[in-house]
Design a protein around this motif. Structure first.
Motif, PDB file in Angstrom:
ATOM      1  N   THR A 193       0.822  -1.214   0.000  1.00  0.00           N
ATOM      2  CA  THR A 193       0.000   0.000   0.000  1.00  0.00           C
ATOM      3  C   THR A 193       0.862   1.272   0.000  1.00  0.00           C
ATOM      4  OG1 THR A 193      -1.647  -1.222   1.248  1.00  0.00           O
ATOM      5  CG2 THR A 193      -1.865   1.177   1.252  1.00  0.00           C
TER       6      THR A 193
ATOM      7  N   SER B   6      -6.518  -0.131  -2.772  1.00  0.00           N
ATOM      8  CA  SER B   6      -7.297  -1.100  -3.553  1.00  0.00           C
ATOM      9  C   SER B   6      -6.776  -1.186  -4.989  1.00  0.00           C
ATOM     10  CB  SER B   6      -8.769  -0.685  -3.595  1.00  0.00           C
ATOM     11  OG  SER B   6      -9.269  -0.508  -2.297  1.00  0.00           O
TER      12      SER B   6
ATOM     13  N   TYR C 170       0.898   2.322   6.071  1.00  0.00           N
ATOM     14  CA  TYR C 170       0.069   1.376   6.834  1.00  0.00           C
ATOM     15  C   TYR C 170       0.719  -0.008   6.894  1.00  0.00           C
ATOM     16  CZ  TYR C 170      -3.588   4.809   5.497  1.00  0.00           C
ATOM     17  OH  TYR C 170      -4.321   5.943   5.261  1.00  0.00           O
TER      18      TYR C 170
ATOM     19  N   THR D 266     -10.244  -4.857   0.624  1.00  0.00           N
ATOM     20  CA  THR D 266     -11.455  -4.503   1.371  1.00  0.00           C
ATOM     21  C   THR D 266     -12.599  -5.454   1.007  1.00  0.00           C
ATOM     22  OG1 THR D 266     -12.241  -3.033  -0.373  1.00  0.00           O
ATOM     23  CG2 THR D 266     -10.816  -2.038   1.314  1.00  0.00           C
TER      24      THR D 266
ATOM     25  N   GLN E 179     -15.236  -4.621  -0.335  1.00  0.00           N
ATOM     26  CA  GLN E 179     -15.706  -4.249  -1.676  1.00  0.00           C
ATOM     27  C   GLN E 179     -14.832  -4.900  -2.746  1.00  0.00           C
ATOM     28  OE1 GLN E 179     -15.251  -1.926   0.936  1.00  0.00           O
ATOM     29  NE2 GLN E 179     -17.427  -2.177   1.350  1.00  0.00           N
TER      30      GLN E 179
HETATM   31  C1  LIG Z   1      -4.543  -1.407  10.316  1.00  0.00           C
HETATM   32  C2  LIG Z   1      -4.099  -1.581   8.921  1.00  0.00           C
HETATM   33  C3  LIG Z   1      -3.022  -2.399   8.623  1.00  0.00           C
HETATM   34  C4  LIG Z   1      -2.550  -2.527   7.309  1.00  0.00           C
HETATM   35  N1  LIG Z   1      -1.447  -3.297   7.043  1.00  0.00           N
HETATM   36  C5  LIG Z   1      -0.921  -3.288   5.781  1.00  0.00           C
HETATM   37  C6  LIG Z   1       0.308  -3.974   5.494  1.00  0.00           C
HETATM   38  O1  LIG Z   1       0.909  -4.632   6.365  1.00  0.00           O
HETATM   39  N2  LIG Z   1       0.813  -3.882   4.244  1.00  0.00           N
HETATM   40  C7  LIG Z   1       0.189  -3.183   3.252  1.00  0.00           C
HETATM   41  O2  LIG Z   1       0.706  -3.160   2.124  1.00  0.00           O
HETATM   42  N3  LIG Z   1      -0.986  -2.544   3.492  1.00  0.00           N
HETATM   43  C8  LIG Z   1      -1.551  -2.587   4.724  1.00  0.00           C
HETATM   44  N4  LIG Z   1      -2.728  -1.914   4.983  1.00  0.00           N
HETATM   45  C9  LIG Z   1      -3.363  -1.189   3.911  1.00  0.00           C
HETATM   46  C10 LIG Z   1      -4.650  -1.838   3.434  1.00  0.00           C
HETATM   47  O3  LIG Z   1      -4.377  -3.020   2.730  1.00  0.00           O
HETATM   48  C11 LIG Z   1      -5.385  -0.795   2.601  1.00  0.00           C
HETATM   49  O4  LIG Z   1      -5.823   0.222   3.484  1.00  0.00           O
HETATM   50  C12 LIG Z   1      -6.571  -1.376   1.843  1.00  0.00           C
HETATM   51  O5  LIG Z   1      -6.108  -2.222   0.806  1.00  0.00           O
HETATM   52  C13 LIG Z   1      -7.471  -0.296   1.238  1.00  0.00           C
HETATM   53  O6  LIG Z   1      -6.731   0.620   0.522  1.00  0.00           O
HETATM   54  P1  LIG Z   1      -6.941   2.198   0.815  1.00  0.00           P
HETATM   55  O7  LIG Z   1      -6.790   2.420   2.272  1.00  0.00           O
HETATM   56  O8  LIG Z   1      -6.019   2.944  -0.088  1.00  0.00           O
HETATM   57  O9  LIG Z   1      -8.437   2.479   0.425  1.00  0.00           O
HETATM   58  P2  LIG Z   1      -8.959   2.913  -1.028  1.00  0.00           P
HETATM   59  O10 LIG Z   1      -8.395   1.994  -2.053  1.00  0.00           O
HETATM   60  O11 LIG Z   1      -8.732   4.366  -1.196  1.00  0.00           O
HETATM   61  O12 LIG Z   1     -10.511   2.609  -0.894  1.00  0.00           O
HETATM   62  C14 LIG Z   1     -11.391   3.514  -0.228  1.00  0.00           C
HETATM   63  C15 LIG Z   1     -12.797   2.909  -0.248  1.00  0.00           C
HETATM   64  O13 LIG Z   1     -13.255   2.768  -1.594  1.00  0.00           O
HETATM   65  C16 LIG Z   1     -13.629   1.425  -1.851  1.00  0.00           C
HETATM   66  N5  LIG Z   1     -13.263   1.086  -3.212  1.00  0.00           N
HETATM   67  C17 LIG Z   1     -12.076   1.284  -3.822  1.00  0.00           C
HETATM   68  N6  LIG Z   1     -12.123   0.868  -5.095  1.00  0.00           N
HETATM   69  C18 LIG Z   1     -13.380   0.376  -5.294  1.00  0.00           C
HETATM   70  C19 LIG Z   1     -14.050  -0.221  -6.397  1.00  0.00           C
HETATM   71  N7  LIG Z   1     -13.434  -0.425  -7.567  1.00  0.00           N
HETATM   72  N8  LIG Z   1     -15.344  -0.587  -6.239  1.00  0.00           N
HETATM   73  C20 LIG Z   1     -15.977  -0.388  -5.049  1.00  0.00           C
HETATM   74  N9  LIG Z   1     -15.376   0.145  -3.970  1.00  0.00           N
HETATM   75  C21 LIG Z   1     -14.106   0.528  -4.090  1.00  0.00           C
HETATM   76  C22 LIG Z   1     -12.816   0.586  -0.842  1.00  0.00           C
HETATM   77  O14 LIG Z   1     -13.437  -0.659  -0.607  1.00  0.00           O
HETATM   78  C23 LIG Z   1     -12.847   1.499   0.383  1.00  0.00           C
HETATM   79  O15 LIG Z   1     -14.067   1.335   1.047  1.00  0.00           O
HETATM   80  C24 LIG Z   1      -3.209  -1.831   6.282  1.00  0.00           C
HETATM   81  C25 LIG Z   1      -4.334  -1.037   6.589  1.00  0.00           C
HETATM   82  C26 LIG Z   1      -4.779  -0.911   7.874  1.00  0.00           C
HETATM   83  C27 LIG Z   1      -5.973  -0.049   8.166  1.00  0.00           C
END
Ligand SMILES: Cc1cc2nc3c(=O)[nH]c(=O)nc-3n(C[C@H](O)[C@H](O)[C@H](O)COP(=O)(O)OP(=O)(O)OC[C@H]3O[C@@H](n4cnc5c(N)ncnc54)[C@H](O)[C@@H]3O)c2cc1C
Length: 388
Positions: free
Chosen positions: A125, A131, A155, A368, A370
């Protein structure tokens, strides 16, 4: 069809249950309060061999596969989600190495993690790409016998104690998901640094940080699998872990149901234990049905991964179903448990307040809810998932 655990699997479950009750449960509230990484719990996992469950014997493991790891994660998550994450983190940064790495990489990193001598973290990430993982901006430019990495990851779970990091970077920035490669970055690499822990809602026992690459020079021998094949490699890694995240959700839900049931038998209103009130009893019954369904989905997903089917298009939607269903159940069960406990459910004196906060992470991490539905929906669309 056989729904029973093997003798070996029962032994793993019983051992993990014992460690969870004796070592993990008494520390769970304190870890949440202090945000301290539980070195004592890591040592307990190491001494009992739980860190090596999902590694083959030739790399120092027990050869119990993802199924064995899921059983241990489920038992641990009944009491403490942060401790369950420590077990999950044995395979999150190593599955790609196990599937695509060189023998030397496997002997160093898989064996190191299995034997509790090394800890790893997984860096995919970025501030601008979660995502939409194909959109990462971290670059890796070839320079002689090395790659030079630049960019930021965010994260990243377990980074504060990690000795190495599995990192995705663009080796051909113009090629989208076909220009992706995967690297092992050692903690002491010049130009590589980690931030302070980022404040968050729950799972406080395992801090998350940013990773910074500022002309970080990584030997070319640290690439995992072929250049520009990284997207497939990262997906294999994430798919293999879906059942393990599901097991965190399953254990969290089971722990919440068990706790709320005990509470509801003791607490009296209107002259009888609240479990005698229909709403309370039906809520618990509903959760129990869903937990049984989540367990079947989780164990089936683990079995599929152990069959080597983590990239099989017919298997992949089932991995996503387990992840989405069991993690959403964790949020629902812990939320319902808070409600069943009334005011006590909301108070830090009782565990459900923590369990509810911890559970929410699970529907977000590693794809996620989703994103899991996108994968399931695409399989329906393409016909790799069909109910005819
Ligand atoms: C506590 C914690 C620990 C983590 N640990 C790690 C780790 O060890 N390594 C690592 O690499 N990452 C890690 N992550 C990151 C995590 O994998 C990401 O937060 C997650 O993949 C979502 O990405 P984002 O936060 O950028 O959300 P976004 O991608 O910005 O998504 C925001 C919202 O939009 C929705 N969304 C996005 N695209 C679509 C679509 N096409 N259709 C419908 N809905 C959509 C998502 O479901 C979400 O609800 C961690 C996150 C947290 C909170």
């Amino acid at each position: 069809m056989d729904f029973t655990l093997s003798d070996e699997q029962r032994m793993i479950r019983d051992l993990a249950r014992q460690v969870a009750r004796e070592k993990v449960a008494p520390r769970a509230a304190e870890l949440d309060r202090t945000g301290e990484y539980p070195e004592d719990i890591f040592q307990a996992f190491k001494e009992t061999g739980l860190l090596g469950l999902a590694f083959p014997e030739q790399y120092g493991g027990a050869g119990a596969g993802i199924t064995g790891l899921c059983l241990a994660v489920e038992e641990t998550a009944k009491y403490c989600n942060a401790s369950a994450l420590i077990l999950l983190l044995t395979r999150l940064p190593t599955s790609a190495i196990l599937f695509y790495g060189t023998e030397e990489q496997k002997q160093r990193y898989c064996r190191g993690v299995a034997e509790g001598k090394l800890r790893g973290a997984f860096g995919l990430t970025e501030p601008g790409a979660g995502s939409d993982a194909a959109n990462i901006q971290t670059t890796a430019r070839r320079d002689g016998d090395a790659y030079v990495l630049n960019g930021t990851k965010t994260y990243i779970s377990g980074a504060t104690v990690a000795d190495f990091f599995l990192v995705a970077a663009k080796t051909d920035p113009s090629a989208g998901s076909r220009g992706f490669s995967v690297f092992i970055v050692e903690r002491n690499t010049p130009g590589f640094s980690i931030s302070k822990p980022l404040p968050k809602m729950g799972v406080h026992g395992v801090p998350i940080t940013e990773l910074h690459f500022d002309n970080a020079r990584v030997p070319a021998s640290c690439m995992v699998g072929p250049e520009n094949q990284g997207f497939k490699i990262i997906m294999a890694n994430l798919n293999a872990l879906r059942p393990v995240v599901a097991a965190r959700g399953l254990g969290t839900a089971e722990g919440a149901i068990a706790y709320a049931t005990d509470y509801a038998k003791q607490r009296e209103t209107f002259g009888k234990p609240i479990i005698q009130h229909q709403w309370v009893q039906f809520t618990l019954a509903e959760l129990a049905m869903q937990a049984e369904a989540a367990r079947l989905l989780t164990y089936k997903a683990a079995w599929l991964v152990d069959q080597g089917r983590y990239l099989d298009r017919e298997a992949v939607p089932h991995l996503s179903m387990a992840k989405a269903f069991a993690t959403e159940l964790a949020v629902k069960a812990s939320g319902d448990a808070v409600q069943i406990m009334g005011g006590a459910g909301y108070m830090a004196e009782f565990p459900m307040e923590r369990v509810y906060r911890d559970a929410k992470q699970l529907t977000i991490v590693e794809g996620t809810s989703q994103v899991q539905r996108l994968i399931i929906g695409r399989a329906l669309l393409e016909g790799t998932l069909s109910y005819w």
